[in-house]
Design a protein around this motif. Structure first.
Motif, mmCIF file in Angstrom:
data_model
loop_
_atom_site.group_PDB
_atom_site.id
_atom_site.type_symbol
_atom_site.label_atom_id
_atom_site.label_comp_id
_atom_site.label_asym_id
_atom_site.label_seq_id
_atom_site.Cartn_x
_atom_site.Cartn_y
_atom_site.Cartn_z
ATOM 1 N N GLN A 197 0.851 -1.185 0.000
ATOM 2 C CA GLN A 197 0.000 0.000 0.000
ATOM 3 C C GLN A 197 0.889 1.238 0.000
ATOM 4 O OE1 GLN A 197 -3.393 -0.065 0.184
ATOM 5 N NE2 GLN A 197 -3.776 -2.206 0.710
ATOM 6 N N PRO A 198 0.374 2.380 -0.435
ATOM 7 C CA PRO A 198 1.117 3.621 -0.196
ATOM 8 C C PRO A 198 1.077 3.976 1.288
ATOM 9 C CG PRO A 198 -1.023 4.103 -1.159
ATOM 10 C CD PRO A 198 -0.874 2.607 -1.188
ATOM 11 N N TRP A 199 2.094 4.678 1.735
ATOM 12 C CA TRP A 199 2.163 5.157 3.113
ATOM 13 C C TRP A 199 1.687 6.604 3.111
ATOM 14 C CZ3 TRP A 199 4.276 1.344 6.382
ATOM 15 C CH2 TRP A 199 4.918 0.289 5.726
ATOM 16 N N HIS A 200 0.815 6.962 4.037
ATOM 17 C CA HIS A 200 0.200 8.281 4.027
ATOM 18 C C HIS A 200 0.790 9.166 5.127
ATOM 19 C CE1 HIS A 200 -2.941 5.840 1.964
ATOM 20 N NE2 HIS A 200 -2.958 6.907 1.196
ATOM 21 N N LEU A 201 1.177 10.377 4.753
ATOM 22 C CA LEU A 201 1.673 11.383 5.683
ATOM 23 C C LEU A 201 0.663 12.527 5.723
ATOM 24 C CD1 LEU A 201 3.797 12.737 7.499
ATOM 25 C CD2 LEU A 201 4.925 13.567 5.412
ATOM 26 N N GLY B 5 -6.053 5.234 6.378
ATOM 27 C CA GLY B 5 -5.358 3.962 6.497
ATOM 28 C C GLY B 5 -5.384 3.131 5.228
ATOM 29 N N PRO B 6 -4.665 1.991 5.268
ATOM 30 C CA PRO B 6 -4.219 1.299 6.470
ATOM 31 C C PRO B 6 -2.836 1.663 6.993
ATOM 32 C CG PRO B 6 -3.869 -0.112 4.572
ATOM 33 C CD PRO B 6 -4.508 1.151 4.063
ATOM 34 N N ALA C 259 10.348 16.643 2.849
ATOM 35 C CA ALA C 259 11.487 16.116 2.098
ATOM 36 C C ALA C 259 12.334 15.189 2.958
ATOM 37 C CB ALA C 259 12.334 17.269 1.564
ATOM 38 N N ARG C 260 12.562 15.572 4.208
ATOM 39 C CA ARG C 260 13.393 14.748 5.086
ATOM 40 C C ARG C 260 12.695 13.438 5.447
ATOM 41 N NH1 ARG C 260 18.290 12.867 6.149
ATOM 42 N NH2 ARG C 260 18.515 12.271 8.341
ATOM 43 N N ILE C 261 11.402 13.498 5.742
ATOM 44 C CA ILE C 261 10.666 12.264 6.041
ATOM 45 C C ILE C 261 10.699 11.331 4.832
ATOM 46 C CG2 ILE C 261 8.373 11.329 6.560
ATOM 47 C CD1 ILE C 261 7.906 13.907 8.241
ATOM 48 N N SER C 262 10.585 11.893 3.641
ATOM 49 C CA SER C 262 10.638 11.088 2.422
ATOM 50 C C SER C 262 12.002 10.432 2.236
ATOM 51 C CB SER C 262 10.304 11.955 1.203
ATOM 52 O OG SER C 262 8.998 12.489 1.298
ATOM 53 N N GLN D 253 5.610 4.279 -2.201
ATOM 54 C CA GLN D 253 5.396 5.711 -2.308
ATOM 55 C C GLN D 253 4.915 6.288 -0.978
ATOM 56 O OE1 GLN D 253 6.041 7.502 -5.220
ATOM 57 N NE2 GLN D 253 6.927 5.529 -5.816
ATOM 58 N N LEU D 254 5.392 7.489 -0.672
ATOM 59 C CA LEU D 254 4.907 8.239 0.480
ATOM 60 C C LEU D 254 3.975 9.322 -0.046
ATOM 61 C CD1 LEU D 254 5.155 8.684 3.568
ATOM 62 C CD2 LEU D 254 6.962 10.328 3.069
ATOM 63 N N GLU D 255 2.701 9.221 0.295
ATOM 64 C CA GLU D 255 1.710 10.169 -0.199
ATOM 65 C C GLU D 255 1.389 11.198 0.888
ATOM 66 O OE1 GLU D 255 -1.758 8.372 -1.812
ATOM 67 O OE2 GLU D 255 -0.650 7.242 -3.354
ATOM 68 N N VAL D 256 1.607 12.458 0.578
ATOM 69 C CA VAL D 256 1.281 13.546 1.492
ATOM 70 C C VAL D 256 -0.182 13.919 1.287
ATOM 71 C CG1 VAL D 256 1.812 15.912 2.176
ATOM 72 C CG2 VAL D 256 3.655 14.370 1.436
#
Length: 350
Positions: free
Chosen positions: A33-37, A53-54, A75-78, A96-99
């Motif tokens: 899954q994509p990770w959501h920020l 989620g999830p 940017a740093r979290i990514s 992917q990290l999705e903001v």
């Protein structure tokens, strides 16, 4: 902002928030899954965050950031999550990290005359196979929650969930926002809390062991608009049981404390039945300290151990130290120093 029971982890490896999961549990979710920020308000409901989620990271609060700080933090979290840039793991995943920008929340309820408390811990930091990422935050709020039952003017709000770390980065599922960004974010968070709630004082705690992390927090508080505050590293009275025994991270001390606050947050698939496996993969404190000056050396050490078939598991400590510990004694020591701090801020204690 103070909706804590549903926000903080309640059971390991369950729920929508990554902070509730252990390192191996999250590694098993890579590629799924994509990770959501989330970027949200201080008062955004936990249910709105959970609905993303999830796999939801702790939020960044827009009231605590200007545009440049938000850009730098994202940017740093990514760079760090889910796998640290420069590690072999990073080249093997395409996650992917999705903001996600959430709408503004309602106004907070003014807490004039109250002492508002929160932690600044590294809630996205691996803590071995048997403990959740938010192990530090769990301990901080275990202490704060008990104090809040005894001190009527103590009002708890959500934590700052990001900080400065090194040891977790080679293993993944860990975020370091650097000391400079941490100072700026703490300043913004403290200002936002003071403007929204109008407390008479702030009480800020952490459990994370990094001196640089603690100094960055205190500098952020000094640069804030808050005229009265106190800061406490809650593990300070535990040094003889932890650091002096080489048990610094995800070892015996943290295991017995998390178990004391909520046994459901310790993975019984690992603890205590597989303690020998945990011991086999733990790193000694001297080695970790020797590698801490250059994260590239730390990464190389961890990857070489994996290549040799003797992988490190993210524990830096002595998990077998748990047999020599009294969790209630450790808790009482933490409560004692925190109670003294609150008295210095003018709290009425029983």
């Amino acid at each position: 902002m103070s909706e804590l029971s549903s926000y903080l982890p309640q059971r390991i490896n369950s729920g929508p928030f990554v902070t509730s999961y252990s390192l191996p549990a999250l590694q098993g979710k890579l590629g799924q899954q994509p990770w959501h920020l989330p970027i949200c308000s201080l008062t955004t409901a936990t249910s709105e965050l959970a609905a993303l989620g999830p796999l939801v990271l702790p939020p960044l609060y827009r009231e605590a950031m200007d545009e440049s700080l938000q850009t730098a933090l994202v940017a740093r979290i990514s760079e760090c999550f889910p796998c640290f840039q420069g590690t072999r793991q990073r080249t093997q995943v395409s996650d992917q990290l999705e903001v996600v920008q959430l709408p503004a929340g309602p106004a907070g309820e003014v807490q004039e005359g109250q002492i508002v408390a929160f932690s600044v811990d590294t809630a996205v930091e691996e803590h071995g196979p048997h403990l959740p990422l938010a192990t530090d935050t769990i301990q901080s709020y275990g202490v704060l929650s008990q104090l809040a039952q005894e001190v009527p003017e103590l009002h708890l709000v959500r934590p700052v969930d990001y900080g400065h770390l090194t040891w977790g980065l080679p293993f993944g599922m860990s975020v370091d926002i650097t000391p400079e960004l941490l100072t700026r974010y703490v300043t913004g968070f403290a200002n936002a809390v003071c403007r929204a709630l109008q407390p008479r004082a702030l009480y800020v705690v952490d459990v994370h062991g990094s001196i640089v992390h603690r100094e960055a927090i205190q500098e952020g508080l000094r640069q804030s608009e808050c005229s009265q505050f106190a800061f406490r590293w809650l593990h300070e009275p535990l040094v003889e049981f932890a650091g002096e025994r080489g048990d610094q991270h995800a070892g015996g001390v943290e295991t017995v404390l998390v178990n004391r606050f909520n046994p459901a947050l310790v993975d019984t698939d690992w603890w205590p039945g597989r303690i020998d496996e945990l011991m086999a993969g733990q790193m000694d404190l001297a080695t970790a300290l020797g590698l801490s000056d250059d994260v590239r050396d730390f990464v190389a050490h961890v990857e070489q151990a994996e290549d040799r078939g003797t992988p490190c598991n993210g524990i830096v400590g002595v998990v077998e130290n748990a047999d020599q510990l009294d969790a209630e004694l450790l808790l009482q020591r933490m409560l004692a120093v925190a109670s003294d701090d609150l008295q210095s801020l003018g709290a009425t204690l029983p």
